[in-house]
Each structure stands twice: as C-alpha cells, then as structure tokens.
Design an enzyme around this catalytic site. Sequence first.
Site, short mmCIF file in Angstrom:
data_model
loop_
_atom_site.label_atom_id
_atom_site.label_comp_id
_atom_site.label_asym_id
_atom_site.label_seq_id
_atom_site.Cartn_x
_atom_site.Cartn_y
_atom_site.Cartn_z
N ASP A 1 11.27 13.61 8.51
CA ASP A 1 10.36 12.55 9.06
C ASP A 1 10.09 11.86 8.02
OD1 ASP A 1 9.26 11.11 10.59
OD2 ASP A 1 8.14 12.72 11.93
N TRP A 2 9.35 10.96 8.07
CA TRP A 2 8.62 9.84 7.13
C TRP A 2 8.16 10.59 5.96
CZ3 TRP A 2 8.51 4.26 7.78
CH2 TRP A 2 7.73 3.69 6.90
#
Length: 752
Positions: free
Chosen positions: A285-286
């Site tokens: 994820d980010w």
Amino acid sequence: MANRRILSLLLLLCAGSLFAQKTSITNIEPRVEALLAKMTLDEKIGQLTQSPGDISTGTDVAKDDLLNQIRAGKLGSILSHTNFQNKITMQRVATRETRLGIPILFGFDVIHGYKTIFPIPLAQAATWEPDLIERIEHIAAEEAAADGQHWTFAPMVDISRDPRWGRMMEGSGEDPYLGSKIAAARVRGFQGKDLAANSTVAACAKHFAAYGFAEGGRDYNTVDMSDQRLRDLILPPFRSAADAGIATFMNAFNTLNGVPASMNKYLVTDILRGEWKWKGMVVSDWNSFGEVIVHGAAADEEESSAKCLGAGSDMDMAGSTFQKGLKKALENGKVTQAQIDEAVRRVLRLKFELGLFDNPFQYLDPQRREATLFKEEYRKTAREAAAKSMVLLKNDGGLLPLNPGGPFNKIALIGPFVDSRSHKDYMSFWSLGIGTPYYDSTKVVTPAMALKPALEALGFQVTVSQVNLQAGNEEVTYKDAIQAAKEADLVIAFVGEHGLDCGESRCVSDLNLPYGQERLLKIATLGGARPAVMVLFNSRPLTFQWANENIESILAAWQPGYETGNALADVLTGKVNPSGRLPVTFPHSVGQVPLYYNALSTGRPQERQGQLWTSGYLDGPATPAYPFGFGLSYTTFSYEAPKLNKTTIKSGETLEVSVTVTNTGKVAGVETVQCYIRDLVADISRPVKELKGFEKITLAPGEKRTVKFNITEADLAYWNAQSVWKADPGKFLVFTGGNSRDVKEVGFELQK
Ligand code: NOJ
C-alpha cells in the site's frame, strides 16, 4: 543436462498454466525469461517501483520529474494519473526511449465507477446481487481502460464490524459469505474473460489482511486477532478473489499480531502463495514498506526492503524503500538475486498478460476514449444499482410510496442534501479525484432535480429548501427549510454525511447524524408531530435514535452516485419497490460497536434489556437498531418453516433446504430469501448464525415460491483448534427468513 533443461521448460510451462487470470497472450514465460536475462539490477528495481502520477491519494511523497525517471528505467508503474495526453507521452518514453522498452503499468483506484459514478461499494453490497455488481465493474473497467488505466486497486474485500472506520464504505460489510460472492463478482467484472482485451483491467484484492479490524475503528491502527478469526472471517473473500483469478493483491497498512502486513511472511508466502498456490503480483500500500520503519519493525530501508521482499511482496507503491534499500540488502546478503528476479518476473508477467508488450498503446486510443467515457447507457445501470441499493428501514402506516389521492398534498423537500451542487455530495472521497478536474459535478442528478418533477407530475405541490451544513444555531441556519416544512403536509428531509465524510482516513468517534441535523429534523417536524420521511445519505451505519422513534419512514440511500435523484424518485414514488438489504448491522449507539450478527454465544446470553448477570448494557439495548440482512418492501412476505429432504446427512451427501415464501401484500415485490446455519455443539464455540445462501426472487401479489438451498459438509466446516478446515459431526440448526433476526428454524445432524 538435457533432462534438466526439459524439466525446467516443463516447470515454466506448468507455472504459466497455473495462472488463474485469463489472457489471450501466449508464450509469456519464455518472453519473461528472455527479458529478465537482459536486465540490470537497477532496471529490475525500477520495475518493482511505482510512483504517484498527478493526483495524490496518500501522504505526500517527493516526486522527481516522472519522465526523467521513466527514461532512466527507474519506474515500472505509475498510480493515480489522470492526464490522458501525459500517459501517451510516458508510454512513448518507456517503450521507445529506454534501453529495453518495457511499458509502464498504469494503476488507479476505480472504487465505485471510473467516470460514471455508481453507488459506493457498501451500497452495492446492499443489492445482494453479484450479477449486477459484475456488470457495474465491467462498465468501470471499460471506462478506465479506455482512459489508459491498466489496473484498478479494487476490490477492497476487507470485512469490517466497525462503522467508525471510514473505509467500511469501500467493502461489502460484515459477512464473509456475502463478501466472498461479491469479491468474485467484482473480479469477473473488472478482468472479464481476457486480461489482454482493451476493455478490461487487472484487479487487486486489498488490503491483505485484516485492515478492517483496526482498533477503535481508527484507520491504519493495530490489529490483533486469533488465527481462527483470521481464517474463518477475514480470509474467505480474499480466497474467493484468488480463486476467481485476480491478478494482484495489496498489502495492508496495519500490523497483524505485531507483524506489519507488508512484511508478513505468514500471510503472503505461507498462505497466499503457499496454501492457495496463487501466482500473481503483490503491491504494497502507499509507502507501506517505508512505514515498516515507522512501525519500528525495521531499522532502515535496507532492512525493510529485505523483510518486505523476503515476505513475498513485490512492488513498492509510492515509496522509495526499494530504490534506497534493495541494492544494499542484496549486497549485504539480506535478500538473494533469485528473490528479486522472482518479484520482477511477476511484474513482467502481468504486463505481458495485459498485452502491453504486444501493443503498449491499445489502452491509449483517443477515439475510443471519446466514444466510451460517460456513455448514456452506463447511467441506466447506475440508476438501477442506486435504486436497488436503497434500504427501507421504517415505513409506519405504509406512508411510502407517495401516491396521489392520499392525505398529503403539499410536500416540503428540505435539508443539506436535497439539491446540493457541492462537489462533495452523493459520492465518496474516491470519486472526487481531489485537486483534479476528474469529477464532474454537472453529471449528478440531485434529489430535487428528479423528485420535484416526478412528484409534481403526480399532482403534489412541492417546495425545495436546500440548506448548508452547519452545526449550532440551527433555528437561524435552517430558517427557510423550517418555514417550508411548517407550511407542508409532509416533510421529506435529506440528511446524513457528505462524500468527504467517508473513505480512507475518514474515521469518526460518533455515529449520530452530524452537523446539527437531528435538530433540523426535530424543528422541521414539530417534534415529530408532522408526518415525515428521512432520506439518509450514509457511507456506514449511522445512529439516529430520535428519528427511529419519531419519523414515520426512513430510507437508507447510502452515497448513490450520479443517478441519486432519479433512483430516489423511482423508489419514493413506488416505480421501484425497494429491495435493498443491510450488509451490515445498524446499532442504536456507537457504544455498542462492534455489533454483528454472526457472533458467538456468550455463556450468559441476554434475553431482555436490563437483565442483570447477562451480557448487556445498563443504559441501552444490546440488540441492533436494524439487523444484518434487514430491509422492508412496499409489500409484505410470509415464510413457511423450512423443510429438509432428510434430517441426517453424511459426508458427501447434500442437505436440501426448501422454504416457501408468499407475497402477502398488494403490489409486486422483490425478496431476498436468506439461509443461515448454526453448529450447535462443536469442538469450539461457533457463531449463533452464519449465512450460507441467499436468493433474490420477485413475487406478484399473492404469488408463492419455494426456494431451495443446498448444504454440504463443506458448508459446515470451519478453521478448528487444530488448524484444519473441518466440520464436526453432531447437531445443527438451519434458519430461513428475510433477515438475520426474523427466521424460522429446523434441526439436522451431520454424521461422520
Ligand atoms: C492507500 C489506500 O489504502 C489504498 O487502498 C489505495 O489503493 C492506495 N492508497 C492508492 O491510492
């Protein structure tokens, strides 16, 4: 030697045929190997790196000039890029101006439509109609692919029991069975029959895993849970997405039992790649590889790279962890070249499967883009979905639908969401494309735009009072609306949350109607004396105790998307009979959270509120305001007791459950017939109810239909204390009904 070569060729072919995602591109494995053999270490790390494009959906990251990075072979993928022309330029640079010409992979959060905005995913789940959801995702994929996107970061398949968590709106609710059916439907919708077709995109199951169980409902927070709950409740929708051939998975932000999900070998290598034999690519994820350092589970980028890659994760989203640390990790022997190569293979394979090597510009055709985005026919599906997702929670005295000739003539449409032209309303954070011209507010049909003419055509007199949201001093702020309401026979109040109240990082500690809207309801209905309908825009279960007690009709409309007004007009005038059913439990108060239907029995179940020495609260009920599976119709249905084809089943046999349902009202209606089981005596405590089947049926007035469900031993199995999926012999109950609370039951036995 020759034998070994044949063996490795066989292995390659075999690996190729195991990929569940379907692609018309052939000969992928030898092409991947040939390309890999030419790549430098820097180019390999480049393929494992994904950079944000022109919009940010997370914390800001330093962005060098994207084109220069692409030219230098430092980027394999770009996320959240909207500008079409720039995508063409980037692809041209990647394929024509780099040493190996490897195309860029463009990813985007296509969460509830791409350009044509559909109801939020939780609302879609309230349709209990996987086929419709598949059609929605097919449209979303068509638009996204025509606009140059290859890959969506959806579906989010996280189960959640906590409405405080802003991202409950992005999932399918609290149930693993419904969640699994919808997960598979979304994968089919996005990926279609051929990943290489220019109308499909690769999908991504997220967030692996247990992100929906963040403590306190606070995003990104710690998750600690038993393996039993993980396997039984959280993983089934992920498994379903994997089995449906999903191309990618995304790590979760949270720690699970102390281990950050991005470096969680148990999740990614042991379960996903090991037990499930899934072959696709895992993206972080980010900056979640970078956040491993913030979690305190790695000292620096070198250690984090080693741990995340070592756990089986492949691509670094919006971070610089691999760029900074992977080479050092290799030099210092913390990862092997073989591990890096394996991750790069997965990225290249996906690019081949999408057809990017064969035709890098097939998703970047301006004419096709022009002909595809915002097609009028897409809006029909958006309207259908919005109407089918709305859940009628209350309808005292059959106040709805609004038929002419009844006791009301003058109707006041009031509230902050009756005719809002704000870019924030009827959507979610995900469809707003913060800071870009991505979202087009002129495409939204507000309630007033559609409902006013529809009601006027039926002969009603209608006024519209749009108010601005503002807590405090309600008598003044809502003055005009209150006046209009006083002059009307019936008030329809459009209240709830706006789009930026829901989505990532939009968590709340209070579920009551925000911005003083309860006060608006009280004043406008003269304390409940004036007949009223509350239309609720919600991205999560909200609590509205006063409305439950004082407002005749309540319709949960969720965030319905572009076709909000038309769908509401359809439902409120009875053109469409409401058929939405709750995919999550609605509590009375935030203090009851987590409250869910598939709970274990305590040793002291409560029979009535206030009963001491049982599991409850001194100051309120322990039961829901509206249970899972609930939703009213303009007609009524009666259920006979379920019948079984036998009372004992053995391994390999099928229990057939039949239930006869009758439409006992005066209009045709759609009922979602639900089937639950309970394992009465197991090796460990089992939920008091578990959904095992559902079917949506349409019945004319007086019509009767028998619905059948099949139950086998596999449906009775669970992850037991010895860490195996197994059904215990013994007594079970099977329940059928129109929601998880109001059911009729019959017993049977499993013999082994
Ligand atoms: C963070 C979110 O958790 C994830 O779901 C999303 O796909 C990425 N940002 C990219 O926007």
